[in-house]
Every structure is written in structure tokens, then in C-alpha cells.
Design a protein around this motif. Structure first.
Motif, mmCIF file in Angstrom:
data_model
loop_
_atom_site.group_PDB
_atom_site.id
_atom_site.type_symbol
_atom_site.label_atom_id
_atom_site.label_comp_id
_atom_site.label_asym_id
_atom_site.label_seq_id
_atom_site.Cartn_x
_atom_site.Cartn_y
_atom_site.Cartn_z
ATOM 1 N N ASP A 1 40.216 33.348 40.830
ATOM 2 C CA ASP A 1 40.710 34.864 41.531
ATOM 3 C C ASP A 1 41.703 34.113 42.556
ATOM 4 N N PHE A 2 42.946 34.146 42.258
ATOM 5 C CA PHE A 2 44.202 33.673 42.990
ATOM 6 C C PHE A 2 45.284 34.519 43.325
ATOM 7 N N TYR B 1 53.612 26.941 49.594
ATOM 8 C CA TYR B 1 53.055 26.564 48.302
ATOM 9 C C TYR B 1 54.066 26.132 47.188
ATOM 10 N N THR B 2 55.181 26.885 47.330
ATOM 11 C CA THR B 2 56.123 26.750 46.236
ATOM 12 C C THR B 2 57.395 25.646 46.559
ATOM 13 N N LYS B 3 57.270 25.509 47.959
ATOM 14 C CA LYS B 3 58.459 24.601 48.272
ATOM 15 C C LYS B 3 58.114 23.278 47.558
ATOM 16 N N VAL C 1 40.818 28.958 49.551
ATOM 17 C CA VAL C 1 40.461 27.726 49.015
ATOM 18 C C VAL C 1 41.778 26.694 48.287
ATOM 19 N N GLU C 2 42.802 27.387 48.014
ATOM 20 C CA GLU C 2 43.748 26.476 47.280
ATOM 21 C C GLU C 2 44.415 25.508 48.376
ATOM 22 N N SER C 3 44.413 25.984 49.850
ATOM 23 C CA SER C 3 44.736 25.158 50.937
ATOM 24 C C SER C 3 44.229 24.183 50.945
ATOM 25 N N MET D 1 37.681 16.605 51.691
ATOM 26 C CA MET D 1 38.327 17.792 51.903
ATOM 27 C C MET D 1 38.022 19.030 50.621
ATOM 28 N N LEU D 2 37.627 18.331 49.533
ATOM 29 C CA LEU D 2 37.052 19.204 48.246
ATOM 30 C C LEU D 2 35.794 19.835 48.888
ATOM 31 N N GLU D 3 34.909 19.217 49.645
ATOM 32 C CA GLU D 3 33.709 19.761 50.209
ATOM 33 C C GLU D 3 34.026 21.044 50.963
ATOM 34 N N LYS D 4 35.242 20.779 51.882
ATOM 35 C CA LYS D 4 35.530 21.861 52.489
ATOM 36 C C LYS D 4 36.139 22.920 51.717
ATOM 37 N N ALA D 5 36.790 22.724 50.592
ATOM 38 C CA ALA D 5 37.196 23.575 49.589
ATOM 39 C C ALA D 5 36.082 24.472 48.945
ATOM 40 N N LEU D 6 35.118 23.845 48.810
ATOM 41 C CA LEU D 6 33.744 24.317 48.201
ATOM 42 C C LEU D 6 33.088 25.206 49.198
#
Length: 579
Positions: free
Chosen positions: A78-79, A163-165, A202-204, A232-237
Motif C-alpha cells: 500500500d504505497f 523520491y523521483t529526483k 516506510v519507503e523513506s 534502518m530496515l528495523e526502523k522501516a519495520l
């Protein structure tokens, strides 16, 4: 050629895990420098220095073929993006789910459906761009990324702008160490902006994790980068505990730090979230293999193989459009080899020799298992025959595989002239890689310290040091070099180098044992068991050393462990071990 391609190469050699493209900027009006991070699947295209490609390795008419809403379980993403079309949002989410599964072909088809529904959606064009990067089409990647950035800049959406830059390509690479430092500073400016302005997205955090993995400071080690990536991935989680794509990335991240039990946990979760995705079962098999559950690993790799065949029927898709098919077969063969079921392993390696490579440059990756397998079995002439065929292939990686195979085989045959010829070719190939990355502003010392470079350099040294050791088994200088090689192999942890290193350590134990230096042979056997305490080959190596040292009790104990580990092995193989 553009800087996108160059940095793809650099990103790969620092053990890539995942994810598309990122921007760096200092001021809004500055021309941005760009780097594209690479999924793990373009190894040979990149290491072959095929850095300028004007078409994907999958035909465009297939990539643009409508896919519609998937009726299989691929995981849910879901993005939310800026689009007035509910259907376009649905296709973007589906495409991102495929992308997080490393299924770039179906991701591209989903994103093409999305832009047909909403041609003004910046994030869908951006997603197409990063997908085409992983399909090795840098021309269309630039075209789509530029369009994405222009649309996002007009939209006023800050997140989508940042994000697109990343796909707004800069053609000039940095120059030297100062240029790299400036690029590093720009990368970290993006990371800091994303996680400070959008900490709940989460995508950040996923993007920040990849920056920390691929862009190390000049004084930072690869391991430190891996640790930071995991953090960082754990923060994403924590931001989104149900994001299956983060689970997938956590498998890779934990593998890189030898945390195989943690990786195994996420592997199980990944298959439950995406049960119709072959790569999910493949990743589960990865860590079952590394935690002593080889029979279960075989089951998971076999499930992946069955799902692949169903996908090709369902999508009317030729198998050679899929990088994953030969890769999964190779890991399955390694598992059979592990159990001493050499007939099953050999059948798969022979099959891999006939499979059309998804890229010409990937031939070495697809076919490397067979000559390495023959080296383990003492079939040196057969290994040389396959190596000579590979040497005619495309790409540096393929030629490295060829010369390593032939060099090791000639060394084991005590053919110094041809062994040194192969070692010389390896040096030329490695030097060309160093020159290539240095030419584009990538610090040489960062490349040469990478585990990719050290892996191949270690094998070149093994050829040369093995020759010396055969003549002078008690040479203390060579003993130290051999032990350095052992450390290099022990440092290869994930995702695929672990199993390859296991077999090279086994080859090393054969080399050292054959010289009669039992102190060094015992050190090699210990390294083999340190890498994998469950491996029958390690216990056998230790048993024969202990027997030569007249330690009958210890030899019997080690031999019993070897017999247990190889209990399902082929009869001829067991006979060759004296069982």
C-alpha cells in the motif's frame, strides 16, 4: 554511457540487496548527481562492464504487454501516490509488490498498465525507470526517470519530488576522492531529508537503508555499512510491521551479517505473505541451507522451481526472460552436492549448461557451478574442458569464472605453466575492473576492499600459493597466505557466496592435505567446520587429518559424523570415502 550505469556497477560490488534509484542534491537549483542502486540480479551484465545498454534483456513488446490485476498471491503493498485513478494506484501497488519480489518483468508490465491509466502519475514513471534499470536498459530508464522528475516537480508534492529526483540523471561522474566525498555528502542530504520530513513513510526508511548500505564513508568498513543498513530496515519495520518487502530485505541484510536464524524467521514470514512467488520460497531455502536443514532447503527450492514453471505457463513467458530460473536451479544443485547426491547435482549442472542465458554476459553465473563441482570431485580435465568453453563467452565475470576453474584444475594437476597462465589472466581481468571503477571517480580502495573483489583475488592467490605449497609444504609465508584465504572465504556470508565459499574451503582442505602438511590441513578442516559445523565434508576432512596424526579416537568420532551427514549420499560417492 551515463553515470547511472557506472554507479550500478559500483553498487553491485558492495553486495547489493535491493532497491531502485535515489537522488542527491545540495540546493534545489543545482544539477543533481545521481546513483542507481541495483537489485542483486544484474551481476554479470555489470561485472561484464556492459555499462551502456540501449535495450532491456527482455523484449519491449513483452514488457509492455498488459498484465491486468494479478490473481495470484504476490504480497500486498500500500504505497499511496498522487493519482486520480483508483485503477492506476492499484497497478502501481501491484507493480511495487512485484518489484519488492525482484520480479522486474511483471513489475514493468504492471507499471506500463499504470501509466496507460494515468500518464501524469510521476511515481509510476519513476517506478518504470528503476525497473528498467534492473532490466539493464539505461536509455529507457533515463527517459522514464526524467519524465517522472518533471511531473513531480510540477506537482508540488515534496515527497514525490525527493523520491523521483533520483532518476534525473547526471551524465558526468565525480572526479577522484573529492568528487566521491561530494557525492557522498549529497546522498546523505537526501537520506536526512527523507527521514526527517517523512518519518512515518516506510519507503523513506527503506531508501535510507539502501543509502547506508551502498554509500559508505571513506573510512567506513563494509560490515559497518551492513550494520547500518540493518538498523534502518528495523526502523522501516517499526513504521510498517506488515510490509512484506521489508521482510524480504531483512533476510538479505541478516544474511550479510551471518545472522542466519533471524534471516530464517523473515524467510518464513515472506513465504506466508507471498506464497505464489518463487523467490520467496527460494529465500526461505537460503537460510534453511545455512542452518543445517538441507532437506527442507531442497523442498523449498523445489517449490520455487514448480512455481516458476506455473508462472511461465500462466504468463506465456519464455523461461530465459527470468534471471531467477537458473539461479534457483543452481542452489538446488548445491544442496544435492552438500548431501553427497552427486548424480542429482550433476544432472542439474548439465541442464544449466544448456540453458539460454537471460543475458549473454550472465553465462558465467549460470554455468559456474558445473566446473566448480568437477573440481571437488577431482575431475580436473573435465573442469578444464568446460572452462575453455566459458573463456570464449562475453563479460569479465564469465572470463573470471573460466580462468579460476582452469587455474585451480591445472594447479591440482601440478601443471605450473598453465596454472600460472590462468592466474595471469585473472590479474588482467581484476586490473581492468579496478581501472574501470577508478576512471569514474569511485575510490579504488573501496572497490578492492569489497568482498566481491576479495573473493576473486583470494582464488587467484590460491592458485599461485597452491603451486608453491606443493613444492614446499612447510613454507611459512605461504602458510600465512593460505590462512588469509581461509579468512576471506569465512567472511563470505550472503546471500549466495556462503555456499560457494563452503566448497572452495573444501577444495582448500584437499589441497593442503595433498601436500602432507598436516598442521595446515588441520587448519583448513577447522575453517571448513567453522563455516558450517553440519557439513559432512568438513567432518571427513578432519577425520583423515586426525587419522594421519594417529589420533584414532578423534578420527573415528569425526568419521562417524561424516557418515551420518552423508547417509543419503550416492553409493559410488560413499564408496569413494571408504564408507
Amino acid at each position: 554511457m551515463n553515470y547511472l550505469s557506472i554507479l550500478k556497477l559500483w553498487a553491485f560490488v558492495l553486495i547489493p540487496v535491493f532497491f531502485g534509484t535515489i537522488y542527491f542534491f545540495k540546493e534545489e537549483e543545482e544539477k543533481p548527481a545521481v546513483i542507481t542502486f541495483l537489485g542483486e540480479n544484474n551481476l554479470d551484465q555489470l561485472m561484464g562492464i556492459t555499462l551502456c545498454r540501449e535495450m532491456a534483456y527482455v523484449p519491449e513488446d513483452f514488457l509492455t504487454k498488459p498484465i491486468g490485476v494479478s490473481n495470484v498471491q504476490i504480497g500486498s503493498i500500500d504505497f499511496p501516490i498522487s493519482t486520480a485513478s483508483r485503477e492506476a494506484q492499484e497497478m502501481f501497488n501491484q507493480g511495487m509488490a512485484y518489484y519488492y519480489n525482484f520480479d522486474y518483468v511483471q513489475a514493468a508490465r504492471s507499471f506500463h498498465d499504470g501509466v496507460r491509466l494515468d500518464p501524469e502519475a510521476a511515481m509510476i514513471w519513476n517506478a518504470l525507470s528503476v525497473t528498467y534499470t534492473n532490466l539493464a536498459d539505461t536509455v529507457k530508464s533515463k527517459e522514464f526517470g526524467t519524465k517522472a522528475f518533471e511531473l513531480a516537480r510540477k506537482s508540488g508534492n515534496r515527497f514525490e519530488y525527493l523520491y523521483t529526483k533520483s532518476n534525473f540523471l547526471a551524465l558526468e561522474p565525480p572526479s577522484g576522492m573529492e568528487g566521491y566525498q561530494a557525492l557522498y555528502d549529497s546522498v546523505y542530504a537526501v537520506k536526512d531529508a527523507l527521514i526527517s520530513e517523512f518519518p512515518d513513510n516506510v519507503e523513506s526508511w527503506v531508501l535510507a537503508a539502501e543509502i547506508r548500505l551502498y554509500f559508505r564513508g571513506l573510512e567506513e568498513s563494509e560490515v559497518e555499512g551492513n550494520i547500518a543498513n540493518l538498523e534502518m530496515l528495523e526502523k522501516a519495520l517499526a513504521t510498517d510491521p506488515d510490509h512484506f518487502g521489508v521482510w524480504h530485505l531483512l533476510i538479505h541484510s541478516n544474511e550479510s551479517l551471518s545472522r542466519f536464524e533471524d534471516a530464517l524467521k523473515y524467510g518464513k514470514m515472506y513465504t506466508e505473505a507471498a506464497p505464489d512467488i518463487p523467490h520467496a520460497w527460494h529465500m526461505y531455502g537460503h537460510d534453511l541451507m545455512k542452518t543445517g536443514n538441507i532437506d527442507e532447503a531442497i523442498i523449498k527450492f523445489s517449490i520455487a522451481l514448480d512455481l516458476e514453471k506455473k508462472k511461465y505457463d500462466r504468463e506465456d513467458m519464455p523461461y530465459h526472460y527470468d534471471w531467477h530460473y537458473p539461479h534457483n536451479l543452481e542452489l538446488l544443485a548445491y544442496c544435492y552436492q552438500y548431501k553427497g547426491q552427486f548424480e542429482n547435482a550433476k544432472a542439474i549442472f548439465v541442464q544449466l549448461d544448456t540453458i539460454q542465458a537471460f543475458q549473454e554476459e550472465s553465462e558465467g553465473k549460470i554455468r559456474k557451478g558445473h566446473p566448480f563441482f568437477l573440481l571437488q570431485n577431482g575431475e580436473y580435465d573435465e573442469a578444464i574442458y568446460l572452462a575453455d568453453k566459458l573463456a570464449k563467452g562475453e563479460g569479465i565475470n564469465t572470463k573470471l569464472v573460466a580462468n579460476i576453474s582452469s587455474g585451480l584444475a591445472h594447479m591440482m594437476k601440478r601443471d605450473e605453466k598453465n596454472a600460472m597462465k590462468s592466474a595471469g589472466e585473472i590479474q588482467i581481468l581484476l586490473d581492468s575492473l579496478v581501472n574501470e571503477v577508478s576512471k569514474y571517480g569511485i575510490p579504488e580502495e573501496m572497490f578492492t576492499s569489497s568482498s566481491y573483489f576479495q573473493f576473486y583475488k583470494g582464488l587467484q592467490d590460491l592458485i599461485e600459493n597452491g603451486l608453491v605449497l606443493q613444492k614446499d609444504p612447510d613454507n611459512k609465508e605461504i602458510k600465512e597466505k593460505i590462512e588469509t584465504f581461509q579468512k576471506q572465504m569465512l567472511s563470505q556470508t550472503g546471500p549466495d557466496p556462503w555456499i560457494e565459499s563452503l566448497y572452495f574451503l573444501q577444495l582448500l582442505s584437499n589441497i593442503t592435505y595433498s601436500t602432507g602438511n598436516m598442521e595446515l590441513a588441520e587448519s583448513s578442516a577447522k575453517a571448513l567446520l567453522e563455516h558450517d559445523p553440519e557439513f559432512g565434508g568438513g567432518h571427513y576432512a578432519m577425520a583423515r587429518v586426525q587419522k594421519r596424526k594417529n589420533n584414532e579416537a578423534a578420527a573415528s568420532e569425526s568419521m562417524a559424523k561424516a557418515k551420518l551427514a552423508y547417509q543419503d549420499g550416492d553409493g559410488e560417492f560413499l564408496k569413494s570415502l571408504g564408507f
